[in-house]
Design a protein around this motif. Structure first.
Motif, PDB file in Angstrom:
ATOM      1  N   PHE A  68      39.352 -51.026  12.786  1.00 43.55           N
ATOM      2  CA  PHE A  68      39.980 -49.767  12.371  1.00 43.55           C
ATOM      3  C   PHE A  68      39.334 -48.594  13.115  1.00 43.55           C
ATOM      4  N   ILE A  69      38.027 -48.597  13.211  1.00 45.39           N
ATOM      5  CA  ILE A  69      37.324 -47.524  13.924  1.00 45.39           C
ATOM      6  C   ILE A  69      37.729 -47.500  15.393  1.00 45.39           C
ATOM      7  N   ASP A  70      37.878 -48.674  16.011  1.00 44.83           N
ATOM      8  CA  ASP A  70      38.346 -48.722  17.400  1.00 44.83           C
ATOM      9  C   ASP A  70      39.738 -48.099  17.527  1.00 44.83           C
ATOM     10  N   ALA A  71      40.612 -48.386  16.566  1.00 39.85           N
ATOM     11  CA  ALA A  71      41.955 -47.806  16.590  1.00 39.85           C
ATOM     12  C   ALA A  71      41.902 -46.295  16.404  1.00 39.85           C
ATOM     13  N   VAL A  72      41.032 -45.829  15.538  1.00 41.36           N
ATOM     14  CA  VAL A  72      40.875 -44.388  15.321  1.00 41.36           C
ATOM     15  C   VAL A  72      40.410 -43.718  16.611  1.00 41.36           C
ATOM     16  N   HIS A  73      39.459 -44.324  17.287  1.00 37.57           N
ATOM     17  CA  HIS A  73      38.987 -43.767  18.559  1.00 37.57           C
ATOM     18  C   HIS A  73      40.101 -43.793  19.602  1.00 37.57           C
ATOM     19  N   GLU A  74      40.877 -44.880  19.637  1.00 36.72           N
ATOM     20  CA  GLU A  74      41.993 -44.979  20.572  1.00 36.72           C
ATOM     21  C   GLU A  74      42.989 -43.834  20.344  1.00 36.72           C
ATOM     22  N   ALA A  75      43.141 -43.420  19.087  1.00 37.63           N
ATOM     23  CA  ALA A  75      44.043 -42.321  18.730  1.00 37.63           C
ATOM     24  C   ALA A  75      43.387 -40.951  18.917  1.00 37.63           C
ATOM     25  N   HIS A  76      42.161 -40.935  19.449  1.00 37.46           N
ATOM     26  CA  HIS A  76      41.418 -39.690  19.708  1.00 37.46           C
ATOM     27  C   HIS A  76      41.131 -38.902  18.437  1.00 37.46           C
TER      28      HIS A  76
END
Length: 87
Positions: A68-76
Motif C-alpha cells: 500500500f505504501i508503495d502504491a501511495v508513493h507511486e501516486a506521489h
C-alpha cells in the motif's frame, strides 16, 4: 471476518486518511483511490490486500501495508510515519 490489523499509516491526499487494518486499505484502494489505477504498485497493493483478506498463506498484513505504501508513493502522495516529509 478478521480485518487484519496493521501498524497505522496516514496518507495525505488533500485530506489526512489513517488506516489501521488491511480492510481499510483495500476499501480505500477500491473506492477512494485519488490517482490512476493503472500503476503497477496500485495493482500489486490491491492483489496483496485481497490475498491477505482471503487468508492467503504467502501474504501477511505487513506485506499489504508495504505494498500500500508503495502504491501511495507511486501516486506521489505522502505517508506518515514512513516518510520524513512535512505535511
Amino acid at each position: 471476518m478478521s480485518e487484519f490489523r496493521i501498524e497505522p499509516v496516514t496518507i495525505n491526499s488533500g485530506d489526512f486518511e489513517t488506516f489501521e487494518t488491511v480492510t481499510d486499505m483495500a476499501r480505500y484502494l477500491l473506492d477512494k483511490w485519488p490517482a490512476s489505477t493503472d500503476g503497477q504498485a496500485y495493482v500489486t497493493a490491491l492483489m496483496v490486500c485481497s490475498a491477505v483478506l482471503e487468508n492467503g498463506l504467502d501474504d501477511r498484513p505487513e506485506d499489504a501495508r508495504a505494498a500500500f505504501i508503495d502504491a501511495v508513493h507511486e501516486a506521489h502522495l505522502s505517508v506518515s510515519p514512513d516518510d520524513d516529509l512535512d505535511f
